[in-house]
Design a protein around this motif. Structure first.
Motif, PDB file in Angstrom:
ATOM      1  N   ILE A 268      47.546  46.996  34.264  1.00 24.41           N
ATOM      2  CA  ILE A 268      47.723  45.793  35.082  1.00 24.41           C
ATOM      3  C   ILE A 268      48.143  46.174  36.496  1.00 24.41           C
ATOM      4  CG2 ILE A 268      49.068  43.685  35.385  1.00 24.41           C
ATOM      5  CD1 ILE A 268      49.271  43.548  32.303  1.00 24.41           C
ATOM      6  N   ASN A 269      49.078  47.114  36.599  1.00 26.40           N
ATOM      7  CA  ASN A 269      49.595  47.518  37.908  1.00 26.40           C
ATOM      8  C   ASN A 269      48.534  48.215  38.753  1.00 26.40           C
ATOM      9  OD1 ASN A 269      52.144  46.480  37.380  1.00 26.40           O
ATOM     10  ND2 ASN A 269      52.906  48.400  36.506  1.00 26.40           N
ATOM     11  N   ILE A 270      47.656  49.003  38.112  1.00 23.07           N
ATOM     12  CA  ILE A 270      46.631  49.740  38.852  1.00 23.07           C
ATOM     13  C   ILE A 270      45.441  48.855  39.208  1.00 23.07           C
ATOM     14  CG2 ILE A 270      44.923  51.600  38.687  1.00 23.07           C
ATOM     15  CD1 ILE A 270      46.977  53.216  37.135  1.00 23.07           C
ATOM     16  N   LEU A 271      44.954  48.085  38.226  1.00 20.91           N
ATOM     17  CA  LEU A 271      43.761  47.277  38.455  1.00 20.91           C
ATOM     18  C   LEU A 271      44.067  45.913  39.068  1.00 20.91           C
ATOM     19  CD1 LEU A 271      41.707  47.959  35.193  1.00 20.91           C
ATOM     20  CD2 LEU A 271      41.444  49.036  37.425  1.00 20.91           C
ATOM     21  N   GLY A 272      45.283  45.435  38.854  1.00 23.35           N
ATOM     22  CA  GLY A 272      45.637  44.112  39.341  1.00 23.35           C
ATOM     23  C   GLY A 272      45.432  43.049  38.272  1.00 23.35           C
ATOM     24  N   ILE A 273      46.176  41.969  38.391  1.00 27.46           N
ATOM     25  CA  ILE A 273      46.136  40.902  37.385  1.00 27.46           C
ATOM     26  C   ILE A 273      44.734  40.288  37.287  1.00 27.46           C
ATOM     27  CG2 ILE A 273      46.923  38.557  36.864  1.00 27.46           C
ATOM     28  CD1 ILE A 273      49.694  39.329  37.649  1.00 27.46           C
ATOM     29  N   THR A 274      44.090  40.045  38.424  1.00 24.13           N
ATOM     30  CA  THR A 274      42.772  39.391  38.421  1.00 24.13           C
ATOM     31  C   THR A 274      41.753  40.201  37.628  1.00 24.13           C
ATOM     32  OG1 THR A 274      43.203  38.375  40.574  1.00 24.13           O
ATOM     33  CG2 THR A 274      40.901  38.514  39.864  1.00 24.13           C
ATOM     34  N   GLU A 275      41.730  41.523  37.877  1.00 25.10           N
ATOM     35  CA  GLU A 275      40.767  42.381  37.193  1.00 25.10           C
ATOM     36  C   GLU A 275      41.092  42.486  35.702  1.00 25.10           C
ATOM     37  OE1 GLU A 275      37.238  44.720  37.591  1.00 25.10           O
ATOM     38  OE2 GLU A 275      38.257  43.272  38.866  1.00 25.10           O
ATOM     39  N   MET A 276      42.360  42.583  35.364  1.00 25.28           N
ATOM     40  CA  MET A 276      42.757  42.684  33.959  1.00 25.28           C
ATOM     41  C   MET A 276      42.448  41.400  33.198  1.00 25.28           C
ATOM     42  SD  MET A 276      43.841  45.545  32.788  1.00 25.28           S
ATOM     43  CE  MET A 276      44.855  45.091  31.397  1.00 25.28           C
ATOM     44  N   LYS A 277      42.641  40.264  33.848  1.00 27.82           N
ATOM     45  CA  LYS A 277      42.331  38.986  33.208  1.00 27.82           C
ATOM     46  C   LYS A 277      40.838  38.899  32.890  1.00 27.82           C
ATOM     47  CE  LYS A 277      44.360  35.313  35.129  1.00 27.82           C
ATOM     48  NZ  LYS A 277      44.985  34.439  36.165  1.00 27.82           N
ATOM     49  N   LYS A 278      40.037  39.435  33.784  1.00 25.89           N
ATOM     50  CA  LYS A 278      38.594  39.422  33.580  1.00 25.89           C
ATOM     51  C   LYS A 278      38.216  40.251  32.349  1.00 25.89           C
ATOM     52  CE  LYS A 278      35.929  42.034  36.138  1.00 25.89           C
ATOM     53  NZ  LYS A 278      35.257  42.568  37.341  1.00 25.89           N
ATOM     54  N   TRP A 279      38.749  41.478  32.259  1.00 27.97           N
ATOM     55  CA  TRP A 279      38.413  42.350  31.130  1.00 27.97           C
ATOM     56  C   TRP A 279      38.970  41.798  29.817  1.00 27.97           C
ATOM     57  CZ3 TRP A 279      34.564  45.368  31.403  1.00 27.97           C
ATOM     58  CH2 TRP A 279      34.232  46.023  32.595  1.00 27.97           C
ATOM     59  N   ALA A 280      40.160  41.229  29.878  1.00 29.92           N
ATOM     60  CA  ALA A 280      40.753  40.653  28.666  1.00 29.92           C
ATOM     61  C   ALA A 280      39.915  39.484  28.157  1.00 29.92           C
ATOM     62  CB  ALA A 280      42.190  40.209  28.937  1.00 29.92           C
ATOM     63  N   LEU A 281      39.372  38.674  29.073  1.00 36.22           N
ATOM     64  CA  LEU A 281      38.519  37.556  28.687  1.00 36.22           C
ATOM     65  C   LEU A 281      37.241  38.070  28.028  1.00 36.22           C
ATOM     66  CD1 LEU A 281      37.698  34.589  28.628  1.00 36.22           C
ATOM     67  CD2 LEU A 281      36.906  34.824  30.994  1.00 36.22           C
ATOM     68  N   ILE A 282      36.686  39.142  28.565  1.00 40.73           N
ATOM     69  CA  ILE A 282      35.474  39.733  28.000  1.00 40.73           C
ATOM     70  C   ILE A 282      35.706  40.159  26.559  1.00 40.73           C
ATOM     71  CG2 ILE A 282      33.948  41.756  28.121  1.00 40.73           C
ATOM     72  CD1 ILE A 282      34.212  41.536  31.202  1.00 40.73           C
ATOM     73  N   ILE A 283      36.829  40.851  26.329  1.00 41.19           N
ATOM     74  CA  ILE A 283      37.129  41.333  24.975  1.00 41.19           C
ATOM     75  C   ILE A 283      37.386  40.164  24.034  1.00 41.19           C
ATOM     76  CG2 ILE A 283      38.799  42.621  23.583  1.00 41.19           C
ATOM     77  CD1 ILE A 283      39.060  44.516  25.955  1.00 41.19           C
ATOM     78  N   ALA A 284      38.091  39.155  24.520  1.00 43.51           N
ATOM     79  CA  ALA A 284      38.355  37.983  23.680  1.00 43.51           C
ATOM     80  C   ALA A 284      37.050  37.319  23.253  1.00 43.51           C
ATOM     81  CB  ALA A 284      39.233  36.988  24.446  1.00 43.51           C
ATOM     82  N   MET A 285      36.098  37.216  24.163  1.00 37.96           N
ATOM     83  CA  MET A 285      34.802  36.623  23.839  1.00 37.96           C
ATOM     84  C   MET A 285      34.052  37.455  22.810  1.00 37.96           C
ATOM     85  SD  MET A 285      33.506  35.451  27.623  1.00 37.96           S
ATOM     86  CE  MET A 285      31.827  35.737  27.109  1.00 37.96           C
ATOM     87  N   LEU A 286      34.043  38.772  23.007  1.00 35.57           N
ATOM     88  CA  LEU A 286      33.301  39.651  22.099  1.00 35.57           C
ATOM     89  C   LEU A 286      33.967  39.786  20.740  1.00 35.57           C
ATOM     90  CD1 LEU A 286      32.262  42.462  24.602  1.00 35.57           C
ATOM     91  CD2 LEU A 286      30.794  40.718  23.599  1.00 35.57           C
TER      92      LEU A 286
END
Length: 409
Positions: A268-286
């Protein structure tokens, strides 16, 4: 946004999945349009065999069961292509040749189809409506594509009855409702094609499944603009499998990290909240079970394509474009109405307006992206740079393929 230009690309291509009766993707029909035709045309077999194989790989490759596979491609052929014997020697187990519904049935055609069948190609009759003149073709074809759009359930049944004497696999195409899909399945159709998967299956009296409820709660939390790094970390680490998959994809080549990340908070600290939220949403969908894998795959392609098109047209802040693309169809994963879903998700007004009304630049890009993916190029805005959309689509196919492999491995 940069000033728009009117640029017409010579060739536009997209793909449409073909499913078996378990709703597993088993092939793709390649949709194609050339610059001199406003409507869909046949596949262009010009160029070397190596070039054509690269093209087919790009448009039909997916990861399934941790393996990269090239799905069979359904390709439309004209009368001239069939009788002139100009087809390259493509791998016969990877190609299904479609004979269009308006083609003239004569001795030359029948001889050419017989020759292709003897070479090992599978033959499909496209947009088929029974007529006695097609009997010679029915005796050689392996797949019959019945266009059910506009047919009643009784009319579909009547077509199936007429086709019973022939040893063919029935494919129902242009299915738009789950009711029609189930009817075709009950009639013995083995293959299915259409937009019915992109609509929620609304069953009166049904309850939200636990997996769908979990996905909805994750989506709600991820889109909360007030969520902090620690809140996001707590949400993710509740599920060890979710955490593992997230770290795998974050550490993949897609993010070009210098060193490996081994904790959610560090990511989260390296990629930022916005980017992490995006990847987390992708995994949740899959990770949402009970829905065909093709549905989240299409949403990933759509979301990434929206983002790439926005970048290609000169938009500086593209943070909401991928979310808009994915959220525009995630209701089908949850089997609820789109408006009902968006009322429960704290998205920005810009994203909601883009999804519901197609408003603003984001709405226009989303609209064009959806129609490009469906092969409805004539429905796109007249002044778009189709080169940008075509490049973004092809790149998004590859990105979605690699991302799904990272998560499933």
């Amino acid at each position: 946004m940069a000033e728009k230009k009117t640029i017409k690309k010579e060739i536009l291509m997209a793909r449409q999945p073909i499913f078996n009766n378990k709703l597993e993707t088993v092939a793709y029909e390649l949709l194609y349009r050339s610059s001199d035709s406003e409507n869909q045309a046949v596949f262009d077999f010009c160029g070397s065999l190596a070039t054509i194989n690269v093209l087919l790989n790009s448009y039909t490759s997916v990861y399934q069961n941790n393996q990269l596979k090239r799905m069979p491609a359904f390709l439309n052929l004209t009368y001239d292509l069939l009788i002139n014997d100009t087809l390259p020697n493509l791998p016969t187990n990877q190609i299904v040749l479609e004979i269009l519904e308006d083609i003239e049935v004569d001795a030359k055609l029948l001889e050419s189809v017989k020759s292709l069948r003897n070479k090992g190609y599978k033959i499909a009759l496209d947009d088929f409506i029974y007529d006695d003149k097609y009997i010679p073709l029915l005796e050689m074809a392996q797949i019959i594509k019945v266009d059910v759009l506009g047919m009643s359930l009784e009319q579909v049944s009547a077509q199936v009855e007429k086709l019973k004497p022939y040893k063919v696999t029935l494919l129902a195409e242009k299915i738009e409702t789950h009711v029609m899909y189930q009817h075709c399945k009950d009639l013995g159709f083995k293959l299915f094609q259409g937009y019915f998967l992109s609509t929620p299956e609304m069953i009166e009296g049904s309850k939200v499944k636990p997996t769908q409820e979990k996905l909805l709660s994750i989506v709600q939390a991820l889109q909360d603009p007030k969520v902090s790094s620690s809140d996001l970390e707590k949400l993710i680490i509740q599920d060890p499998v979710f955490t593992y998959k997230l770290l795998r994809i974050v550490n993949s080549s897609a993010n070009n990290l210098v060193r490996e990340i081994d904790s959610v908070l560090e990511a989260i600290n390296i990629l930022g909240i916005t980017e992490m939220k995006k990847w987390a949403l992708i995994i949740a969908m899959l990770s949402n079970q009970g829905k065909p894998e093709e549905l989240p795959r299409q949403l990933l392609i759509r979301g990434h394509m929206c983002e790439k098109v926005a970048l290609g047209t000169g938009i500086q802040d593209t943070s909401g474009y991928m979310i808009a693309g994915m959220m525009s169809g995630v209701n089908a994963l949850l089997d609820i109405g789109l408006i009902e879903l968006l009322e429960q998700i704290p998205l920005t007004q810009e994203i909601k307006a883009a999804i519901i009304k197609g408003e603003g630049i984001m709405g226009e890009i989303l609209h064009n992206t959806i129609h490009f993916g469906l092969g409805n190029w004539q429905q796109m805005s007249s002044d778009v740079d189709t080169q940008i959309y075509d490049n973004a689509y092809l790149e998004s196919l590859d990105w979605a393929c690699k991302s799904m492999n990272c998560i499933d491995s």
